[in-house]
Design a protein around this motif. Structure first.
Motif, PDB file in Angstrom:
ATOM      1  N   VAL A  48       0.822  -1.228   0.000  1.00 54.54           N
ATOM      2  CA  VAL A  48       0.000   0.000   0.000  1.00 54.54           C
ATOM      3  C   VAL A  48       0.849   1.269   0.000  1.00 54.54           C
ATOM      4  O   VAL A  48       0.368   2.326  -0.373  1.00 54.54           O
ATOM      5  CB  VAL A  48      -1.006   0.086   1.175  1.00 54.54           C
ATOM      6  N   THR A  49       2.106   1.153   0.409  1.00 59.25           N
ATOM      7  CA  THR A  49       2.952   2.344   0.355  1.00 59.25           C
ATOM      8  C   THR A  49       3.426   2.620  -1.078  1.00 59.25           C
ATOM      9  O   THR A  49       4.020   3.653  -1.341  1.00 59.25           O
ATOM     10  CB  THR A  49       4.172   2.218   1.296  1.00 59.25           C
ATOM     11  N   GLU A  50       3.159   1.691  -1.984  1.00 63.03           N
ATOM     12  CA  GLU A  50       3.522   1.906  -3.389  1.00 63.03           C
ATOM     13  C   GLU A  50       2.311   2.094  -4.300  1.00 63.03           C
ATOM     14  O   GLU A  50       2.409   2.763  -5.325  1.00 63.03           O
ATOM     15  CB  GLU A  50       4.343   0.728  -3.933  1.00 63.03           C
ATOM     16  N   LEU A  51       1.204   1.439  -3.958  1.00 67.04           N
ATOM     17  CA  LEU A  51       0.068   1.389  -4.884  1.00 67.04           C
ATOM     18  C   LEU A  51      -1.222   1.854  -4.220  1.00 67.04           C
ATOM     19  O   LEU A  51      -1.364   1.724  -3.010  1.00 67.04           O
ATOM     20  CB  LEU A  51      -0.135  -0.064  -5.347  1.00 67.04           C
ATOM     21  N   PRO A  52      -2.163   2.351  -5.008  1.00 66.83           N
ATOM     22  CA  PRO A  52      -3.477   2.689  -4.445  1.00 66.83           C
ATOM     23  C   PRO A  52      -4.092   1.433  -3.803  1.00 66.83           C
ATOM     24  O   PRO A  52      -3.809   0.312  -4.237  1.00 66.83           O
ATOM     25  CB  PRO A  52      -4.291   3.100  -5.671  1.00 66.83           C
ATOM     26  N   TYR A  53      -4.941   1.663  -2.800  1.00 68.81           N
ATOM     27  CA  TYR A  53      -5.461   0.538  -2.006  1.00 68.81           C
ATOM     28  C   TYR A  53      -6.119  -0.563  -2.839  1.00 68.81           C
ATOM     29  O   TYR A  53      -5.871  -1.743  -2.606  1.00 68.81           O
ATOM     30  CB  TYR A  53      -6.437   1.055  -0.957  1.00 68.81           C
ATOM     31  N   ASP A  54      -6.940  -0.176  -3.813  1.00 72.55           N
ATOM     32  CA  ASP A  54      -7.624  -1.199  -4.615  1.00 72.55           C
ATOM     33  C   ASP A  54      -6.631  -2.062  -5.385  1.00 72.55           C
ATOM     34  O   ASP A  54      -6.725  -3.285  -5.394  1.00 72.55           O
ATOM     35  CB  ASP A  54      -8.598  -0.548  -5.611  1.00 72.55           C
ATOM     36  N   THR A  55      -5.685  -1.397  -6.026  1.00 69.79           N
ATOM     37  CA  THR A  55      -4.672  -2.123  -6.787  1.00 69.79           C
ATOM     38  C   THR A  55      -3.831  -2.988  -5.856  1.00 69.79           C
ATOM     39  O   THR A  55      -3.480  -4.125  -6.175  1.00 69.79           O
ATOM     40  CB  THR A  55      -3.734  -1.136  -7.521  1.00 69.79           C
ATOM     41  N   ALA A  56      -3.517  -2.439  -4.689  1.00 67.32           N
ATOM     42  CA  ALA A  56      -2.693  -3.181  -3.727  1.00 67.32           C
ATOM     43  C   ALA A  56      -3.384  -4.477  -3.308  1.00 67.32           C
ATOM     44  O   ALA A  56      -2.756  -5.535  -3.231  1.00 67.32           O
ATOM     45  CB  ALA A  56      -2.417  -2.305  -2.507  1.00 67.32           C
ATOM     46  N   ALA A  57      -4.698  -4.388  -3.067  1.00 64.25           N
ATOM     47  CA  ALA A  57      -5.450  -5.576  -2.639  1.00 64.25           C
ATOM     48  C   ALA A  57      -5.442  -6.635  -3.743  1.00 64.25           C
ATOM     49  O   ALA A  57      -5.206  -7.820  -3.482  1.00 64.25           O
ATOM     50  CB  ALA A  57      -6.880  -5.181  -2.276  1.00 64.25           C
ATOM     51  N   THR A  58      -5.673  -6.201  -4.982  1.00 66.32           N
ATOM     52  CA  THR A  58      -5.675  -7.133  -6.109  1.00 66.32           C
ATOM     53  C   THR A  58      -4.306  -7.774  -6.289  1.00 66.32           C
ATOM     54  O   THR A  58      -4.183  -8.983  -6.457  1.00 66.32           O
ATOM     55  CB  THR A  58      -6.041  -6.378  -7.417  1.00 66.32           C
ATOM     56  N   MET A  59      -3.290  -6.932  -6.205  1.00 66.66           N
ATOM     57  CA  MET A  59      -1.922  -7.398  -6.425  1.00 66.66           C
ATOM     58  C   MET A  59      -1.493  -8.412  -5.362  1.00 66.66           C
ATOM     59  O   MET A  59      -0.909  -9.444  -5.677  1.00 66.66           O
ATOM     60  CB  MET A  59      -0.998  -6.173  -6.380  1.00 66.66           C
ATOM     61  N   LEU A  60      -1.791  -8.115  -4.129  1.00 68.56           N
ATOM     62  CA  LEU A  60      -1.394  -9.022  -3.046  1.00 68.56           C
ATOM     63  C   LEU A  60      -2.091 -10.372  -3.222  1.00 68.56           C
ATOM     64  O   LEU A  60      -1.482 -11.426  -3.060  1.00 68.56           O
ATOM     65  CB  LEU A  60      -1.743  -8.412  -1.675  1.00 68.56           C
ATOM     66  N   ASP A  61      -3.361 -10.315  -3.590  1.00 66.81           N
ATOM     67  CA  ASP A  61      -4.127 -11.532  -3.801  1.00 66.81           C
ATOM     68  C   ASP A  61      -3.512 -12.355  -4.940  1.00 66.81           C
ATOM     69  O   ASP A  61      -3.262 -13.557  -4.795  1.00 66.81           O
ATOM     70  CB  ASP A  61      -5.583 -11.165  -4.111  1.00 66.81           C
ATOM     71  N   HIS A  62      -3.210 -11.677  -6.055  1.00 63.13           N
ATOM     72  CA  HIS A  62      -2.629 -12.386  -7.201  1.00 63.13           C
ATOM     73  C   HIS A  62      -1.294 -13.015  -6.868  1.00 63.13           C
ATOM     74  O   HIS A  62      -1.015 -14.140  -7.246  1.00 63.13           O
ATOM     75  CB  HIS A  62      -2.412 -11.409  -8.371  1.00 63.13           C
ATOM     76  N   LEU A  63      -0.462 -12.278  -6.175  1.00 62.22           N
ATOM     77  CA  LEU A  63       0.903 -12.754  -5.986  1.00 62.22           C
ATOM     78  C   LEU A  63       1.083 -13.675  -4.782  1.00 62.22           C
ATOM     79  O   LEU A  63       2.017 -14.457  -4.740  1.00 62.22           O
ATOM     80  CB  LEU A  63       1.866 -11.565  -5.879  1.00 62.22           C
ATOM     81  N   SER A  64       0.195 -13.550  -3.811  1.00 62.97           N
ATOM     82  CA  SER A  64       0.410 -14.370  -2.616  1.00 62.97           C
ATOM     83  C   SER A  64      -0.771 -15.281  -2.319  1.00 62.97           C
ATOM     84  O   SER A  64      -0.675 -16.174  -1.492  1.00 62.97           O
ATOM     85  CB  SER A  64       0.668 -13.466  -1.407  1.00 62.97           C
ATOM     86  N   GLY A  65      -1.903 -15.036  -2.972  1.00 61.36           N
ATOM     87  CA  GLY A  65      -3.087 -15.830  -2.681  1.00 61.36           C
ATOM     88  C   GLY A  65      -3.744 -15.411  -1.381  1.00 61.36           C
ATOM     89  O   GLY A  65      -4.607 -16.107  -0.848  1.00 61.36           O
ATOM     90  N   ILE A  66      -3.338 -14.271  -0.836  1.00 64.33           N
ATOM     91  CA  ILE A  66      -3.919 -13.818   0.419  1.00 64.33           C
ATOM     92  C   ILE A  66      -4.889 -12.676   0.162  1.00 64.33           C
ATOM     93  O   ILE A  66      -4.536 -11.656  -0.419  1.00 64.33           O
ATOM     94  CB  ILE A  66      -2.814 -13.401   1.401  1.00 64.33           C
ATOM     95  N   ALA A  67      -6.134 -12.893   0.557  1.00 68.44           N
ATOM     96  CA  ALA A  67      -7.168 -11.908   0.282  1.00 68.44           C
ATOM     97  C   ALA A  67      -7.339 -10.974   1.469  1.00 68.44           C
ATOM     98  O   ALA A  67      -7.700 -11.395   2.561  1.00 68.44           O
ATOM     99  CB  ALA A  67      -8.483 -12.613  -0.026  1.00 68.44           C
ATOM    100  N   VAL A  68      -7.003  -9.723   1.258  1.00 69.69           N
ATOM    101  CA  VAL A  68      -7.251  -8.693   2.259  1.00 69.69           C
ATOM    102  C   VAL A  68      -7.976  -7.578   1.527  1.00 69.69           C
ATOM    103  O   VAL A  68      -7.491  -7.093   0.505  1.00 69.69           O
ATOM    104  CB  VAL A  68      -5.927  -8.148   2.855  1.00 69.69           C
ATOM    105  N   SER A  69      -9.143  -7.179   2.013  1.00 71.63           N
ATOM    106  CA  SER A  69      -9.911  -6.148   1.299  1.00 71.63           C
ATOM    107  C   SER A  69      -9.192  -4.811   1.367  1.00 71.63           C
ATOM    108  O   SER A  69      -8.387  -4.571   2.271  1.00 71.63           O
ATOM    109  CB  SER A  69     -11.294  -6.010   1.921  1.00 71.63           C
ATOM    110  N   SER A  70      -9.506  -3.935   0.406  1.00 72.50           N
ATOM    111  CA  SER A  70      -8.826  -2.641   0.395  1.00 72.50           C
ATOM    112  C   SER A  70      -9.213  -1.822   1.632  1.00 72.50           C
ATOM    113  O   SER A  70      -8.400  -1.070   2.161  1.00 72.50           O
ATOM    114  CB  SER A  70      -9.111  -1.882  -0.890  1.00 72.50           C
ATOM    115  N   GLU A  71     -10.448  -2.013   2.128  1.00 71.13           N
ATOM    116  CA  GLU A  71     -10.850  -1.290   3.350  1.00 71.13           C
ATOM    117  C   GLU A  71     -10.010  -1.737   4.541  1.00 71.13           C
ATOM    118  O   GLU A  71      -9.578  -0.935   5.353  1.00 71.13           O
ATOM    119  CB  GLU A  71     -12.335  -1.544   3.687  1.00 71.13           C
TER     120      GLU A  71
END
Ligand SMILES: [Zn+2]
Length: 473
Positions: free
Chosen positions: A151-174
């Motif tokens: 989140v220190t690099e990307l907007p929250y929505d993108t960060a949530a999608t990216m983390l999910d894609h790369l790690s399989g861990i789902a954390v909502s942007s909220e």
């Protein structure tokens, strides 16, 4: 002799313990392999099919391994029938087990642990949670750190999608949003600054093999970021688009006042510390004071040099805190000032350009006195020019001691504040200035504090502080 026997008995027990754990892990792995086998295509799968099947199931395996290890290594805590109340020492009996599921970077871990409740103190406790140092909530420390990283690099929505894609861990942007603000709550410059020892090491590395002490530059400057007034609050998060359309509030640009400490190592800049916040002068002055009082600036082993533009408030703090440091008026800022004056007096002309060049050369040669005298002799071509000349005189007179550019250059000091400008860009603009993004002041300061920590190499230290503050179930 008896001693040797005791050790060997312990050794035998430890070995047995390890063997049991291994067996349990192997059993888990076998069950996982069965599942993997059923997911793989019948014959001759492609590499990406193999990879995908393993990828999909990997968290089950790694989470399961973590779960088995936890169960095995904390058997005593998990099967504990009694414990004294932590407050009144009354003996409590285990209730439960109560299950809890936590998320780690290696996957979900299920815990079944006893609960102890003291009816007198009206307090309950889960000793296993304390032993494992679990964070409150589902998401554990390693995931929280990964969240902070994205989140220190990307907007929250993108960060949530990216983390999910790369790690399989789902954390909502909220959730990411909330977490960011919890971690960054109350951070001060000292929380994100490297330790004295770490700074001393960087200084020593640059000083090695050199005759003169290295130049440590303190750059101070402002940058503007888009902010949203507090009056825009009151609607639920996740409705950003509707909110923007309604436009019941107007965004404003607020100044982020920042400072950066860096070492000069030839042409290279060695970063030491950045601190940027939407703040007033007094707060920036306070941050500088804290840095000084914490002994973060090894004044004895560096040549301290402060570069800034003409802003009065900056020099006021600098003069008070570091009276012995070299002070440099940013050369490029100064040149800009001269250009403005020349334009007012000579118009856009060759003459204007020649005057600026001659003046800069004089300043470069350390002849600020001659420049000031020259300005006084000028015959203004208009009222506007008279004003510009008077301003220019006042500006150079105010900073006359900070314009000895040749001397500074010979001493290896910087002439411009490029170091702080790039810090502004990297820390403030990259994340905060995105189209359509308007930040509440508090939120922007949290984000800035975390980005500073990241570039100062102290994000781990920030998390240690956070963990100490928020431990518990
Ligand atoms: Zn009690």
């Amino acid at each position: 002799m008896g001693c040797a026997e005791v050790i060997s008995f312990d050794e035998v027990r430890a070995r047995k313990h390890r063997t049991t754990l291994r067996q349990q892990l192997h059993e888990r792995f076998d069950r996982w392999l069965d599942q993997l086998e059923s997911e793989l295509p019948e014959d001759e799968p492609t590499l990406s099919q193999v990879s995908e099947a393993i990828w999909t199931l990997r968290q089950q395996l790694t989470g399961g391994v973590a779960e088995t290890i936890v169960q095995h290594t904390h058997q005593e805590v998990q099967s504990r029938p009694h414990m004294p109340c932590p407050t009144c020492a009354r003996l409590l009996t285990a209730r439960g087990p109560v299950s809890r599921r936590v998320e780690t970077m290696v996957g979900a871990v299920e815990l079944a642990r006893p609960y102890f409740y003291c009816q007198v103190c009206r307090e309950g406790t889960y000793p296993l949670d304390a032993a494992l140092r679990l964070s409150a909530g589902r998401i554990q420390l390693d995931v929280q750190q990964a969240v902070a990283d994205v989140v220190t690099e990307l907007p929250y929505d993108t960060a949530a999608t990216m983390l999910d894609h790369l790690s399989g861990i789902a954390v909502s942007s909220e959730r990411m949003h909330t977490l960011t603000h919890q971690v960054a709550e109350g951070l001060t410059v000292l929380d994100v600054a490297p330790s004295r020892e770490a700074i001393a090491q960087r200084v020593a590395a640059v000083a090695a093999g050199r005759f003169r002490r290295p130049v440590l530059v303190l750059g101070i400057d402002g940058a503007y970021v888009p902010t949203r007034p507090e009056s825009a609050r009151g609607r639920r998060p996740g409705q950003a688009r509707q909110r923007a359309r309604r436009a019941r509030w107007r965004g404003e640009w607020h100044e982020v006042k920042g400072l950066r400490l860096y070492l000069l190592d030839g042409d290279r800049i060695v970063h030491v510390l950045s601190w940027h916040q939407v703040q007033n002068e007094a707060q920036l002055g306070e941050a500088l004071k804290q840095i000084k009082e914490a002994g973060l600036i090894p004044e004895g082993s560096v040549r301290l040099c402060i570069v800034s533009d003409g802003a009065e408030w900056i020099w006021k703090h600098v003069q008070a805190l570091f009276p012995h440091a070299w002070q440099v008026l940013d050369y490029y800022h100064c040149a800009e000032y001269l250009h403005k004056m020349a334009k007012a007096h000579y118009g856009v002309s060759l003459q204007a350009q020649e005057w600026v060049e001659a003046t800069l050369t004089r300043l470069y040669m350390g002849k600020v006195g001659a420049v000031l005298a020259g300005l006084q002799r000028m015959r203004p071509t208009s009222e506007e020019a008279a004003k510009a000349i008077a301003n220019c005189w006042a500006y150079l007179h105010e900073h006359r001691g900070r314009t000895h550019y040749r001397k500074l250059r010979r001493g290896g000091y910087p002439l411009g504040s490029g170091g702080i400008e790039s810090s502004n860009k990297l820390i403030c603009h990259v994340r905060l200035k995105r189209s359509g993004a308007w930040w509440y002041e508090g939120n922007s300061n949290h984000m800035l504090a975390l980005r500073c920590a990241k570039y100062n190499g102290t994000l781990d230290q920030v998390f240690t502080r956070y963990q100490q503050k928020h431990q518990g179930a």
